[in-house]
Design a protein around this motif. Structure first.
Motif, mmCIF file in Angstrom:
data_model
loop_
_atom_site.group_PDB
_atom_site.id
_atom_site.type_symbol
_atom_site.label_atom_id
_atom_site.label_comp_id
_atom_site.label_asym_id
_atom_site.label_seq_id
_atom_site.Cartn_x
_atom_site.Cartn_y
_atom_site.Cartn_z
ATOM 1 N N MET A 228 0.832 -1.212 0.000
ATOM 2 C CA MET A 228 0.000 0.000 0.000
ATOM 3 C C MET A 228 0.867 1.263 0.000
ATOM 4 N N ALA A 229 1.960 1.225 0.723
ATOM 5 C CA ALA A 229 2.835 2.399 0.782
ATOM 6 C C ALA A 229 3.458 2.672 -0.591
ATOM 7 N N VAL A 230 3.911 1.614 -1.258
ATOM 8 C CA VAL A 230 4.556 1.812 -2.568
ATOM 9 C C VAL A 230 3.517 2.282 -3.589
ATOM 10 N N LEU A 231 2.308 1.695 -3.548
ATOM 11 C CA LEU A 231 1.271 2.140 -4.492
ATOM 12 C C LEU A 231 0.972 3.630 -4.300
ATOM 13 N N ALA A 232 0.866 4.063 -3.032
ATOM 14 C CA ALA A 232 0.567 5.481 -2.760
ATOM 15 C C ALA A 232 1.689 6.360 -3.290
ATOM 16 N N GLU A 233 2.904 5.932 -3.084
ATOM 17 C CA GLU A 233 4.038 6.730 -3.552
ATOM 18 C C GLU A 233 4.086 6.756 -5.090
ATOM 19 N N ALA A 243 -0.682 -3.245 -8.690
ATOM 20 C CA ALA A 243 0.000 -4.330 -7.960
ATOM 21 C C ALA A 243 -0.675 -5.657 -8.284
ATOM 22 N N TRP A 244 0.129 -6.635 -8.642
ATOM 23 C CA TRP A 244 -0.372 -8.013 -8.791
ATOM 24 C C TRP A 244 -0.025 -8.703 -7.478
ATOM 25 N N SER A 245 -1.030 -9.149 -6.747
ATOM 26 C CA SER A 245 -0.788 -9.648 -5.393
ATOM 27 C C SER A 245 -0.843 -11.169 -5.348
ATOM 28 N N ILE A 259 4.684 -4.835 -8.013
ATOM 29 C CA ILE A 259 4.077 -3.584 -8.482
ATOM 30 C C ILE A 259 4.799 -3.127 -9.740
ATOM 31 N N THR A 260 4.020 -2.913 -10.784
ATOM 32 C CA THR A 260 4.616 -2.380 -12.013
ATOM 33 C C THR A 260 4.017 -1.001 -12.266
ATOM 34 N N SER A 261 4.893 -0.045 -12.542
ATOM 35 C CA SER A 261 4.469 1.339 -12.731
ATOM 36 C C SER A 261 5.256 1.905 -13.910
ATOM 37 N N GLY A 262 4.641 2.789 -14.638
ATOM 38 C CA GLY A 262 5.389 3.331 -15.775
ATOM 39 C C GLY A 262 4.665 4.443 -16.495
ATOM 40 N N PHE A 377 -6.904 -16.471 -8.853
ATOM 41 C CA PHE A 377 -5.724 -16.627 -9.708
ATOM 42 C C PHE A 377 -5.134 -15.271 -10.067
ATOM 43 N N VAL A 378 -5.962 -14.377 -10.565
ATOM 44 C CA VAL A 378 -5.487 -13.044 -10.937
ATOM 45 C C VAL A 378 -5.994 -12.071 -9.871
ATOM 46 N N THR A 379 -5.085 -11.483 -9.130
ATOM 47 C CA THR A 379 -5.466 -10.611 -8.014
ATOM 48 C C THR A 379 -4.748 -9.278 -8.181
ATOM 49 N N VAL A 380 -5.521 -8.222 -8.359
ATOM 50 C CA VAL A 380 -4.927 -6.939 -8.706
ATOM 51 C C VAL A 380 -5.408 -5.875 -7.719
ATOM 52 N N LEU A 381 -4.463 -5.156 -7.141
ATOM 53 C CA LEU A 381 -4.787 -4.062 -6.215
ATOM 54 C C LEU A 381 -4.297 -2.754 -6.822
ATOM 55 N N LYS A 382 -5.113 -1.717 -6.695
ATOM 56 C CA LYS A 382 -4.730 -0.406 -7.242
ATOM 57 C C LYS A 382 -5.467 0.679 -6.503
ATOM 58 N N ARG A 383 -4.996 1.905 -6.636
ATOM 59 C CA ARG A 383 -5.685 3.052 -6.036
ATOM 60 C C ARG A 383 -6.395 3.842 -7.135
#
Ligand SMILES: Cc1cc2nc3c(=O)[nH]c(=O)nc-3n(C[C@H](O)[C@H](O)[C@H](O)COP(=O)(O)OP(=O)(O)OC[C@H]3O[C@@H](n4cnc5c(N)ncnc54)[C@H](O)[C@@H]3O)c2cc1C
Length: 476
Positions: A228-233, A243-245, A259-262, A377-383
């Protein structure tokens, strides 16, 4: 694609006329959504023009036959089917009418897919403003579900990039709808799951890019707090992030993720070999899934192994990797018909959003999923960033978690009911494009815009012509 000057969207001149248009042939078919649960039978019609679609709506309204639009059938359950009624496929309304290379404004018929629009747009340095996890989605379906992507925190959802659309009201009358001119109808249709009428064409503002490659940073996190901290940042630093959890991890590893960001790579950052062709894009699927998978292939053990292997393989930290659109946005599109992997029973998606401040409930949901025999199987978290005014639009500022489960998992129904309670108790909601089992009473608690939506529908469609299996179950 026909290249024509950009013009404001206007209804087809011939729509509708007093004389009934020639009838569009129908065929009786059995339909499901992408999750392959809840099949029902309806008459499928594929009009090739707006006037033909208007004729179908008029006929259905006259006979009180239920009718609902259908795009590419990528909603997970039964939003695009209507048992015993007429389903209007937009497969014949698939022309890009114009795309202005200077402004990136595209006028498209409703059955144009995001893939078609990407191919046409990238040729001039434009990309779709919002892309869900698959590009096999139509413009009509993207508006009706007000879809979101990995850039929701910056760009909002799809309807925010729609300048206008042409809508056939439930009795076939055409109207051109803009957010400023008809805000009520615009924001009931955006997220309205096809229940306000059939969108026939739309004007979309595309996004300027310098290349078709995405410069991606990857971070592997150890637990839910770090995730959660990395997603917020990353929301502050990147246009796209997700984030794929590993949702089966428990104890101290609960919520560990990759977490993949770009952002799209700048022309100057491309390797020399790509500079001559910065917008290259190969949309073809790589492999097809076999026609049949044995039931039970996706079970707690196989899913745990897959999650574990994938998490271990990810680097702790990798920066500046150039990924293709396929790799970054649509990895699942690389396997055609991957939904078959769940076997003949199909699967259920569940996606919630919980407001910021409800972090303990997000953590609790991970604990519940990790402890339950139902494997996701596919679990994705995002803000998400702030939501838009769509009465039934799903995104709202907060945490969104998407899960999928083999439909035949024992105890899945009561387990998802438990998640519903957690979500409602903390002011959240589930996504209608994915829902297959929420109760009408629970939905009312989730969507405060529902009474206004119902009121507008009653005015637009007093005979209740626009009906889907989803709307029947939920009384939308
Ligand atoms: C692999 C995968 C990943 C996904 N990832 C995401 C994601 O990241 N974010 C997200 O938001 N969604 C996601 N989705 C869901 C998908 O984006 C939506 O369900 C979308 O609506 C599907 O579009 P479609 O053209 O297939 O529409 P359909 O599934 O055919 O229809 C969906 C709804 O739109 C209505 N509709 C379709 N066309 C029209 C029209 N012309 N006029 C009026 N109403 C119409 C239908 O009546 C129905 O209610 C994903 C789906 C899959 C399979």
């Amino acid at each position: 694609m026909r290249d024509m000057p950009t013009s404001p969207v206007t209804p087809d001149p011939a729509t509708p006329s007093a004389a009934p248009p020639s009838p569009v042939p129908t065929r009786t078919v059995t339909l499901t959504g992408w999750g392959r649960v809840a099949p029902t039978t309806a008459d499928l019609a594929t009009p090739a023009t707006g006037p033909a679609a208007a004729g179908l709506l008029r006929l259905a309204a006259g006979r009180s036959t239920p009718v609902i639009p259908r795009g590419l059938g990528r909603s997970y359950n039964n939003a695009a089917q209507s048992a015993g009624g007429v389903v209007i496929s937009t497969a014949g309304l698939n022309r890009i009418v114009s795309l202005d290379p200077e402004t990136g404004v595209a006028v498209c018929e409703a059955g144009v897919s995001l893939e078609q629009l990407m191919v046409a747009g990238l040729a001039h340095g434009w990309f779709v403003p919002v892309s869900p996890g698959t590009r096999q989605v139509t413009i009509g379906g993207a508006i009706a579900a007000d879809v979101h992507g990995k850039n929701h925190h910056q760009a909002g959802s799809f309807a925010s990039h729609v300048a206008a659309f042409d809508l056939l009201l439930p009795r076939g009358e055409p109207v051109t709808v803009t957010p400023a001119g008809e805000p009520g109808l615009f924001w009931a249709t955006a997220g309205g799951m096809g229940l306000t009428g059939l969108v026939t064409r739309a004007t979309i503002r595309l996004k300027r890019v310098e290349s078709s490659l995405v410069a991606v940073d990857t971070v592997k996190t150890a637990d839910i707090d770090e995730t959660m901290a990395v997603l917020a940042e990353h929301d502050q630093r990147y246009g796209y992030t997700v984030a794929w959890s590993d949702v089966l991890a428990t104890g101290r590893a609960l919520g560990r993720s990759v977490i993949t960001s770009g952002d799209f790579a700048r022309a100057a950052d491309l390797p020399p070999g790509r500079r001559g062709d910065p917008f290259a894009f190969d949309p073809r699927s790589r492999i097809g899934a076999p026609a049949a998978f044995p039931p039970g292939l996706m079970n707690r053990y196989s899913i745990r192994l897959a999650n574990e292997a994938w998490y271990r393989k990810a680097p702790r930290l990798r920066q500046g990797e150039l990924q293709t659109i396929n790799q970054f946005f649509h990895p699942l599109d690389g396997i055609r018909n991957w939904n078959r992997v769940y076997g003949p029973g199909g699967f259920r998606q569940y996606q919630y959003v919980l407001p910021f401040g409800a972090e303990a409930a997000v953590r609790r949901s991970f604990e519940l999923v990790a402890a339950h025999p139902a494997p996701s199987f596919v679990t994705v978290l995002k803000r998400f960033g702030p939501g838009d005014p769509g009465l039934l639009s799903f995104p709202a500022a907060g945490w969104t978690l998407a899960l999928d489960f083999p439909a035949r998992t024992p105890g899945l129904g009561p387990f998802l009911d438990q998640l519903d309670r957690l979500v409602v108790d903390h002011g959240g909601r589930v996504y209608l494009a994915k829902d297959s089992r929420v109760s009408p009473a629970t939905l009312e608690q989730m969507y405060p815009g529902l009474p206004d939506f119902r009121k507008l529908r009653a005015e637009l469609d007093p005979r209740g012509t626009m009906v889907s299996d989803l709307s029947r179950r939920l009384g939308l």
